[in-house]
Enzyme design. Structure first.
Site, mmCIF file in Angstrom:
data_model
loop_
_atom_site.group_PDB
_atom_site.id
_atom_site.type_symbol
_atom_site.label_atom_id
_atom_site.label_comp_id
_atom_site.label_asym_id
_atom_site.label_seq_id
_atom_site.Cartn_x
_atom_site.Cartn_y
_atom_site.Cartn_z
ATOM 1 N N PRO A 15 14.592 -14.204 -0.358
ATOM 2 C CA PRO A 15 15.755 -14.786 0.311
ATOM 3 C C PRO A 15 15.376 -15.938 1.243
ATOM 4 C CG PRO A 15 15.485 -12.451 0.919
ATOM 5 C CD PRO A 15 14.344 -12.810 0.013
ATOM 6 N N CYS B 6 -20.835 13.828 3.094
ATOM 7 C CA CYS B 6 -21.854 13.427 4.067
ATOM 8 C C CYS B 6 -21.490 13.767 5.504
ATOM 9 C CB CYS B 6 -22.153 11.935 3.936
ATOM 10 S SG CYS B 6 -20.893 10.887 4.696
ATOM 11 N N VAL C 131 0.834 -1.207 0.000
ATOM 12 C CA VAL C 131 0.000 0.000 0.000
ATOM 13 C C VAL C 131 0.872 1.262 0.000
ATOM 14 C CG1 VAL C 131 -1.954 -1.140 1.129
ATOM 15 C CG2 VAL C 131 -0.202 -0.075 2.560
ATOM 16 N N CYS D 157 -14.571 7.854 2.575
ATOM 17 C CA CYS D 157 -15.450 8.036 3.728
ATOM 18 C C CYS D 157 -15.840 6.675 4.309
ATOM 19 C CB CYS D 157 -16.698 8.811 3.308
ATOM 20 S SG CYS D 157 -17.856 9.020 4.677
ATOM 21 N N HIS E 143 -4.516 -4.366 -2.162
ATOM 22 C CA HIS E 143 -4.839 -3.995 -0.779
ATOM 23 C C HIS E 143 -5.015 -2.493 -0.594
ATOM 24 C CE1 HIS E 143 -3.038 -8.067 0.804
ATOM 25 N NE2 HIS E 143 -4.151 -8.213 0.121
ATOM 26 N N GLY F 191 8.947 -11.341 -2.977
ATOM 27 C CA GLY F 191 8.880 -10.735 -1.638
ATOM 28 C C GLY F 191 7.544 -10.866 -0.952
ATOM 29 N N THR F 192 6.912 -12.020 -1.146
ATOM 30 C CA THR F 192 5.664 -12.246 -0.414
ATOM 31 C C THR F 192 5.739 -13.585 0.313
ATOM 32 O OG1 THR F 192 3.260 -12.471 -0.564
ATOM 33 C CG2 THR F 192 4.498 -13.125 -2.514
HETATM 34 N N1 APR Z 1 13.558 -9.284 -1.314
HETATM 35 C C1 APR Z 1 12.589 -10.204 -1.514
HETATM 36 N N2 APR Z 1 11.870 -10.743 -0.512
HETATM 37 C C2 APR Z 1 12.125 -10.320 0.737
HETATM 38 C C3 APR Z 1 13.125 -9.372 1.026
HETATM 39 C C4 APR Z 1 13.858 -8.842 -0.063
HETATM 40 N N3 APR Z 1 14.834 -7.930 0.101
HETATM 41 N N4 APR Z 1 13.137 -9.165 2.377
HETATM 42 C C5 APR Z 1 12.184 -9.945 2.903
HETATM 43 N N5 APR Z 1 11.583 -10.665 1.925
HETATM 44 C C6 APR Z 1 10.477 -11.621 2.026
HETATM 45 C C7 APR Z 1 10.375 -12.348 3.344
HETATM 46 O O1 APR Z 1 11.232 -13.485 3.367
HETATM 47 C C8 APR Z 1 8.880 -12.734 3.369
HETATM 48 O O2 APR Z 1 8.682 -13.994 2.743
HETATM 49 O O3 APR Z 1 9.267 -10.900 1.918
HETATM 50 C C9 APR Z 1 8.217 -11.634 2.532
HETATM 51 C C10 APR Z 1 7.355 -10.656 3.327
HETATM 52 O O4 APR Z 1 6.273 -11.356 3.862
HETATM 53 P P1 APR Z 1 5.064 -10.593 4.626
HETATM 54 O O5 APR Z 1 5.633 -9.640 5.620
HETATM 55 O O6 APR Z 1 4.114 -11.634 5.109
HETATM 56 O O7 APR Z 1 4.427 -9.702 3.486
HETATM 57 P P2 APR Z 1 3.296 -10.008 2.423
HETATM 58 O O8 APR Z 1 3.432 -11.381 1.855
HETATM 59 O O9 APR Z 1 3.308 -8.844 1.493
HETATM 60 O O10 APR Z 1 1.992 -9.926 3.304
HETATM 61 C C11 APR Z 1 0.753 -9.889 2.671
HETATM 62 O O11 APR Z 1 -0.319 -9.306 4.739
HETATM 63 O O12 APR Z 1 0.239 -7.933 6.517
HETATM 64 C C12 APR Z 1 -0.699 -8.159 5.497
HETATM 65 O O13 APR Z 1 -1.941 -6.686 4.154
HETATM 66 C C13 APR Z 1 -0.631 -6.977 4.563
HETATM 67 O O14 APR Z 1 -0.224 -6.847 2.214
HETATM 68 C C14 APR Z 1 0.172 -7.509 3.386
HETATM 69 C C15 APR Z 1 -0.207 -8.978 3.375
#
Ligand code: APR
Length: 245
Positions: free
Chosen positions: A215, A151, A104, A128, A120, A188-189
């Site tokens: 990583p 409103c 976000v 609102c 998200h 990175g998720t």
């Molecule tokens: N490059 C790539 N990946 C990375 C790096 C990096 N430099 N640093 C950390 N990571 C990885 C971590 O290993 C982890 O797997 O990014 C991931 C982050 O995971 P979360 O914090 O769970 O994030 P995300 O998957 O985006 O979460 C989804 O959850 O908190 C809610 O709404 C929020 O949008 C978010 C959703």
């Protein structure tokens, strides 16, 4: 010369459509803490349910507004990193490229990405709480949260809170982009939060090669055809450099 797997490079070259899904990890190298990591100092005493749900907002709208104001300020001071910039270059280099983010923070747009599916929502938008009307601007001084010009209701951040549905248009665009790509990049998720976590599997079921850039291992790793165990800011510029060759 690239140290990326040759098969992955061949799949990328041949792909008509490439879809990327990003999460908090892509912004880690910009110093943007994840939701939970951000709960430090003043905010450590609160649970996510105290800060990011509709019931939390009903109970204490000022607290919730202030939490998001703090996060907005934090991301405004952050800068896009090489991972964000590489994704913006991929959009330019590939005719069929779709970027989906769970973040976000708006850093993809600030890096130059023009079309971003924000699953998200965005910290930069408010709406609102009562009538749902978007508020293009709001006064920093005055009542907290500020009031809706239409409103008189209370304004809230236009982000998806726990228990809320995702924006339908964004979700269906993301679903279509997963189904119609030949390469799906998962960057990175943690792959734990639905429905975004189901997009990589959907892409794979429709024949895409699944690439994880992270990583750390995640539940998505077992599904992935290619795993790049590296930070996004290191791996993504290599992909773009290869495609520019
Ligand atoms: N490059 C790539 N990946 C990375 C790096 C990096 N430099 N640093 C950390 N990571 C990885 C971590 O290993 C982890 O797997 O990014 C991931 C982050 O995971 P979360 O914090 O769970 O994030 P995300 O998957 O985006 O979460 C989804 O959850 O908190 C809610 O709404 C929020 O949008 C978010 C959703």
């Amino acid at each position: 010369m690239s140290d990326l797997p040759p098969d992955l490079l061949a799949r990328l070259r041949a792909a008509r459509q490439v879809t990327a899904l990003t999460g908090a990890g892509v912004s880690a190298e910009s110093g943007v803490p994840t939701f939970r990591d951000a709960q430090t100092g003043l905010w450590a005493q609160y649970q996510p349910e105290d800060l990011a749900t509709t019931s939390a907002f009903r109970r204490d709208p000022e607290l919730v507004w202030n939490w998001y104001a703090w996060r907005r300020d934090l991301v405004r001071r952050a800068e896009p990193n090489p991972g964000h910039r590489a994704l913006a270059q991929l959009e330019k280099a590939l005719p069929g490229f779709t970027l989906i983010t769970q973040n976000v923070d708006g850093l993809h747009q600030r890096a130059g990405s023009r079309t971003v599916i924000e699953l998200h929502g965005s910290l930069e938008r408010v709406k609102c709480f009562d009538c749902g009307a978007p508020a293009p601007a709001w006064p920093e001084a005055g009542p907290v949260p500020p009031r809706c010009g239409r409103c008189g209701g209370r304004l809230r951040p236009d982000v998806v809170w726990f228990g809320e549905a995702l924006p339908p248009a964004a979700l269906s665009a993301a679903w279509a982009a997963a189904q119609h790509c030949q390469v799906f990049l998962c960057i990175g998720t943690s792959g734990l939060v639905e429905p975004a976590a189901s997009l990589p599997g959907e892409a794979r079921r429709h024949g895409a090669a699944l690439v994880e850039i992270n990583p750390q291992p995640t539940p998505l790793s077992a599904l992935a055809d290619f795993v790049l165990r590296a930070p996004a800011g290191a791996a993504l510029p290599k992909l773009t450099a290869f495609l520019a060759e």
